[in-house]
Design a protein around this motif. Structure first.
Motif, mmCIF file in Angstrom:
data_model
loop_
_atom_site.group_PDB
_atom_site.id
_atom_site.type_symbol
_atom_site.label_atom_id
_atom_site.label_comp_id
_atom_site.label_asym_id
_atom_site.label_seq_id
_atom_site.Cartn_x
_atom_site.Cartn_y
_atom_site.Cartn_z
ATOM 1 N N GLY A 53 -1.771 -6.119 -5.082
ATOM 2 C CA GLY A 53 -0.340 -6.210 -5.605
ATOM 3 C C GLY A 53 -0.478 -4.847 -6.499
ATOM 4 O O GLY A 53 0.188 -4.355 -7.065
ATOM 5 N N SER A 54 -1.575 -4.643 -6.508
ATOM 6 C CA SER A 54 -1.909 -2.927 -7.501
ATOM 7 C C SER A 54 -2.203 -1.593 -6.038
ATOM 8 O O SER A 54 -3.747 -1.619 -5.959
ATOM 9 C CB SER A 54 -3.026 -3.032 -8.295
ATOM 10 N N THR A 55 -1.673 -0.798 -5.809
ATOM 11 C CA THR A 55 -1.983 0.453 -5.566
ATOM 12 C C THR A 55 -2.305 1.900 -6.334
ATOM 13 O O THR A 55 -1.426 2.017 -7.383
ATOM 14 C CB THR A 55 -0.939 0.608 -4.549
ATOM 15 N N TYR A 56 -2.719 2.438 -5.640
ATOM 16 C CA TYR A 56 -3.163 4.249 -6.396
ATOM 17 C C TYR A 56 -3.186 4.622 -5.564
ATOM 18 O O TYR A 56 -3.635 5.083 -4.696
ATOM 19 C CB TYR A 56 -4.373 3.496 -7.291
ATOM 20 N N TYR A 57 -2.975 6.466 -5.911
ATOM 21 C CA TYR A 57 -2.268 7.246 -5.159
ATOM 22 C C TYR A 57 -3.139 8.383 -5.483
ATOM 23 O O TYR A 57 -2.742 9.128 -7.136
ATOM 24 C CB TYR A 57 -0.602 7.499 -4.393
#
Length: 130
Positions: free
Chosen positions: A56-60
Motif C-alpha cells: 500500500g505504500s511505495t517510495y522512490y
C-alpha cells in the motif's frame, strides 16, 4: 531465512523499458518490506525504490519518480521494478533486498537505509545505451 533472486536485467536503448523481477523463497514473504537498490561502476550503492509489506505504500528516489514503479505479488512471493524512459545514468547492477521491519511508521521514515535490509540478492545488470 529469505533467498532473493533477481532477473530481467539486460542491454536496452535510452528511452526503452525493462521489468526487473525478484523471486523470493520462504512462506513469510508478506512479512517483509522490500527494496530495490542499484550500484553503478565506481559508485556507492544507492536506494531506488521500496514497498511496504501490504504494497500500500511505495517510495522512490527523486531521480526515478514518474519513470519507475515498484510492485509486489504476495501470493507469488515476487517483487517487480518496472522501469520506463530509461536513461544512460540508470546503468547499474540492481539489487533486491528484504527488510523485516514491522513498524510501518519506522519503515516510512527509514526505507532508504541499507541497514534495514537483512537479505540481498546477487544483482542483475541493467545497461542503457545512448
Amino acid at each position: 531465512q529469505v533467498q532473493l533472486v533477481e532477473s530481467g536485467g539486460e542491454l536496452v536503448q535510452a528511452g526503452g523499458s525493462l521489468r526487473l523481477s525478484c523471486a523470493t523463497s520462504g512462506r513469510t514473504f508478506s512479512r517483509y518490506a522490500m527494496g530495490w537498490f542499484r550500484q553503478a561502476l565506481g559508485k556507492e550503492r544507492e536506494f531506488v525504490a521500496a514497498i511496504n509489506q501490504s504494497g500500500g505504500s511505495t517510495y522512490y528516489v527523486d531521480s526515478v519518480k514518474g519513470r519507475f514503479t515498484i510492485s509486489r505479488d504476495n501470493a507469488e512471493n515476487m517483487v517487480y521494478l518496472q522501469m520506463n524512459s530509461l536513461k544512460p545514468e540508470d546503468t547499474a547492477v540492481y539489487y533486491c533486498a528484504a527488510s523485516p521491519i514491522a513498524s510501518p511508521t519506522y519503515y516510512s521514515r527509514n526505507y532508504y537505509r541499507e541497514t534495514l535490509y537483512n537479505y540481498w540478492g546477487q544483482g542483475t545488470q541493467v545497461t542503457v545505451s545512448s
